[in-house]
Design a protein around this motif. Structure first.
Motif, PDB file in Angstrom:
ATOM      1  N   ASN A 278       0.697  -1.101   0.050  1.00  0.00           N
ATOM      2  CA  ASN A 278       0.077  -0.129  -0.140  1.00  0.00           C
ATOM      3  C   ASN A 278       0.886   1.324   0.057  1.00  0.00           C
ATOM      4  O   ASN A 278       0.560   2.163  -0.561  1.00  0.00           O
ATOM      5  CB  ASN A 278      -0.912   0.055   1.109  1.00  0.00           C
ATOM      6  CG  ASN A 278      -2.208  -0.685   1.116  1.00  0.00           C
ATOM      7  OD1 ASN A 278      -2.701  -1.132   0.074  1.00  0.00           O
ATOM      8  ND2 ASN A 278      -2.909  -0.965   2.210  1.00  0.00           N
ATOM      9  N   ILE A 383      -8.654  -3.226  12.710  1.00  0.00           N
ATOM     10  CA  ILE A 383      -8.300  -2.605  11.792  1.00  0.00           C
ATOM     11  C   ILE A 383      -9.690  -1.515  11.501  1.00  0.00           C
ATOM     12  O   ILE A 383      -9.210  -0.590  10.688  1.00  0.00           O
ATOM     13  CB  ILE A 383      -7.992  -3.353  10.549  1.00  0.00           C
ATOM     14  CG1 ILE A 383      -7.170  -2.677   9.657  1.00  0.00           C
ATOM     15  CG2 ILE A 383      -9.033  -3.998  10.013  1.00  0.00           C
ATOM     16  CD1 ILE A 383      -5.733  -2.139   9.869  1.00  0.00           C
ATOM     17  N   HIS A 387     -10.109   2.382   9.642  1.00  0.00           N
ATOM     18  CA  HIS A 387     -10.326   2.228   8.182  1.00  0.00           C
ATOM     19  C   HIS A 387     -11.824   2.632   7.904  1.00  0.00           C
ATOM     20  O   HIS A 387     -12.121   3.253   7.011  1.00  0.00           O
ATOM     21  CB  HIS A 387     -10.655   0.421   8.136  1.00  0.00           C
ATOM     22  CG  HIS A 387      -9.881  -0.053   6.734  1.00  0.00           C
ATOM     23  ND1 HIS A 387      -8.652   0.029   6.409  1.00  0.00           N
ATOM     24  CD2 HIS A 387     -10.551  -0.436   5.626  1.00  0.00           C
ATOM     25  CE1 HIS A 387      -8.401  -0.427   5.105  1.00  0.00           C
ATOM     26  NE2 HIS A 387      -9.790  -0.409   4.757  1.00  0.00           N
TER      27      HIS A 387
HETATM   28  C1  MEV Z   1      -5.389  -3.354   3.823  1.00  0.00           C
HETATM   29  O1  MEV Z   1      -5.247  -2.468   2.600  1.00  0.00           O
HETATM   30  C2  MEV Z   1      -4.151  -3.697   4.427  1.00  0.00           C
HETATM   31  C3  MEV Z   1      -3.909  -4.385   5.633  1.00  0.00           C
HETATM   32  O2  MEV Z   1      -4.913  -5.783   5.549  1.00  0.00           O
HETATM   33  C4  MEV Z   1      -2.779  -4.918   5.843  1.00  0.00           C
HETATM   34  C5  MEV Z   1      -2.523  -5.954   7.108  1.00  0.00           C
HETATM   35  O3  MEV Z   1      -3.413  -6.666   7.395  1.00  0.00           O
HETATM   36  O4  MEV Z   1      -1.467  -5.827   7.665  1.00  0.00           O
HETATM   37  C6  MEV Z   1      -4.576  -3.698   6.822  1.00  0.00           C
END
Ligand code: MEV
Length: 432
Positions: A278, A383, A387
């Motif tokens: 990313n 997350i 997010h």
């Molecule tokens: C989302 O774009 C990326 C993640 O899934 C990375 C991860 O899980 O380490 C949050």
């Protein structure tokens, strides 16, 4: 419906658009408007973009954001990122701010070697081929002089050429395996031009020596395991404390475990590395580099030991937490799009005109920062909190909320967890 079209590339841009909108849309004028809305009113600029590829019908925008306050080897940087995923720039900025007060990011370029190969078949005495190769090796250098002259002036060029016997993999398969230093250019054209000349030289010399070889193809490799950069953050465990990290030892241990899971479990490793990419891809794209090449090379590197694994690693030693990654990155800061695309030029200016090596360092840092942000959330709050907060705008836009609705939605979800269904329900209630 028959969607095949003959001689499409020869049509004018207007004719191409007309064909598309009439062929695929029940309301061609609407489709036409969308296409036209994304044109640039500056004709010269639009023409520049039209000519990047064939059959351009309009531009495809993704946002360009910046993540400030990155302390890298003691210097402050603002990193430009081209990305559509809502939480990425925010996560990068948060990581940057967090590590700026804990010593910042440290980076090292380990090596910058690029690779190219001439793949050919030979069905004869391999020893004779080897003798010929050793005899004509200087010719590979001398006959590419016109191609390598400028690169040599910049301190680069062909490093070495080897003959490789690959018959254990495929019948009659041999290679010229060449290594290159391409300094601040990514070097794809330079490498491919050298390789094609190697192939010509090889064919001619083999013919003169009565050896029958057949060149199958000559092409650079996007697998660059010797074009490697390392980025690292480190601080005493006790200094990890912040809002969501009240017990730093516990946090550090969970974090290290999360990394270890990605080291041993491919399902997790892929997502873990996706998080790194990313950050990496967003800067690769913003600086006009080839993200497909970088992606392919990075994931091959992640599998170099026979199983797909984490690109980053973490440890706690003598009360110090260290988190680092090593990735292969073949990049350019001259050539390619760098002097053509006005936004690429702008992004390189924001980065204070880095050399390719400096850009490798910056991009590795963007990847590590992104990975840190993801793991910090995953091992603490989860997350979705961050997010979904960032995704709220997308949901609001999907429902074409007006200013008043926007304000009400944002105020409501300041205190409440954002989920798609909760937002939809809230909007529906508002509109009742
Ligand atoms: C989302 O774009 C990326 C993640 O899934 C990375 C991860 O899980 O380490 C949050």
């Amino acid at each position: 419906m028959n969607n095949a079209v003959a001689g499409f590339s020869k049509l004018s841009k207007k004719e191409k658009i007309n064909w598309i909108v009439n062929e695929y849309f029940s309301t061609p004028e609407e489709a036409h408007n969308i296409i036209r809305n994304y044109w640039n009113s500056d004709e010269k600029l639009q023409q520049l973009h039209d000519e990047f590829i064939e059959n351009t019908i309009t531009n495809f925008y993704i946002p360009l954001g910046v993540a400030p306050n990155f302390l890298i080897n003691g210097k402050n940087k603002t990193i430009p990122m081209a990305i559509e995923e809502s939480s990425v720039v925010a996560a990068a900025s948060k990581s940057a701010k967090y590590w700026a007060t804990r010593g910042g990011f440290k980076t090292t370029v380990i090596d910058t070697e690029k690779i190219g190969q001439v793949h050919f078949t030979f069905n004869g005495d391999a020893q004779k081929l080897e003798v010929l190769f050793n005899l004509i090796k200087p010719k590979f250098f001398s006959e590419t002089k016109s191609i390598t002259k400028n690169m040599q002036l910049r301190g680069g060029g062909i490093l070495d050429i080897q003959l490789k016997d690959k018959r254990n993999l495929l019948a009659n398969y041999f290679q010229l395996h060449a290594t290159f230093e391409t300094k601040d250019s990514m070097g794809a054209n330079f490498i491919n031009s050298c390789l094609e000349q190697f192939a010509t030289t090889l064919k001619e010399e083999a013919q003169n020596a009565d050896l029958e070889i057949e060149v199958i193809m000559s092409i650079l490799s996007n697998y660059v395991p010797n074009c490697i950069v390392r980025a690292e953050v480190s601080c005493p465990v006790k200094d990890l404390t912040e809002k969501h990290i009240t017990n730093p030892q516990d946090f550090a241990e969970r974090f290290v475990q999360a990394v270890q899971i990605a080291e041993v479990e491919p399902y997790r490793a892929v997502t873990h590395n996706k998080g790194i990419m990313n950050g990496v891809d967003a800067v690769v794209l913003a600086t006009g580099n080839d993200f497909r090449a970088v992606e392919a090379g990075v994931h091959a590197y992640a599998s170099r030991n026979g199983q797909y694994s984490s690109l980053s690693h973490a440890k706690i030693e003598n009360g110090v937490f260290t988190f680092w990654l090593e990735i292969p990155l073949a990049l350019g800061t001259v050539g390619g799009l760098t002097s053509l695309h006005p936004l690429v030029k702008l992004c390189l200016e924001i980065l204070q005109k880095p050399s390719a090596k400096e850009l490798m360092e910056i991009i590795a840092v963007a990847g590590l920062a992104q990975n840190f942000a993801a793991l910090r959330s995953l091992t603490t709050t989860g997350i979705q909190e961050g997010h979904m907060k960032m995704h709220l705008n997308n949901i609001i836009n999907q429902f074409e909320a007006n200013e008043q609705e926007r304000l009400l939605i944002k105020t409501h979800f300041k205190k409440i967890a954002v989920s798609h269904s909760a937002v939809v329900e809230f909007i529906e209630n508002l509109r009742k």
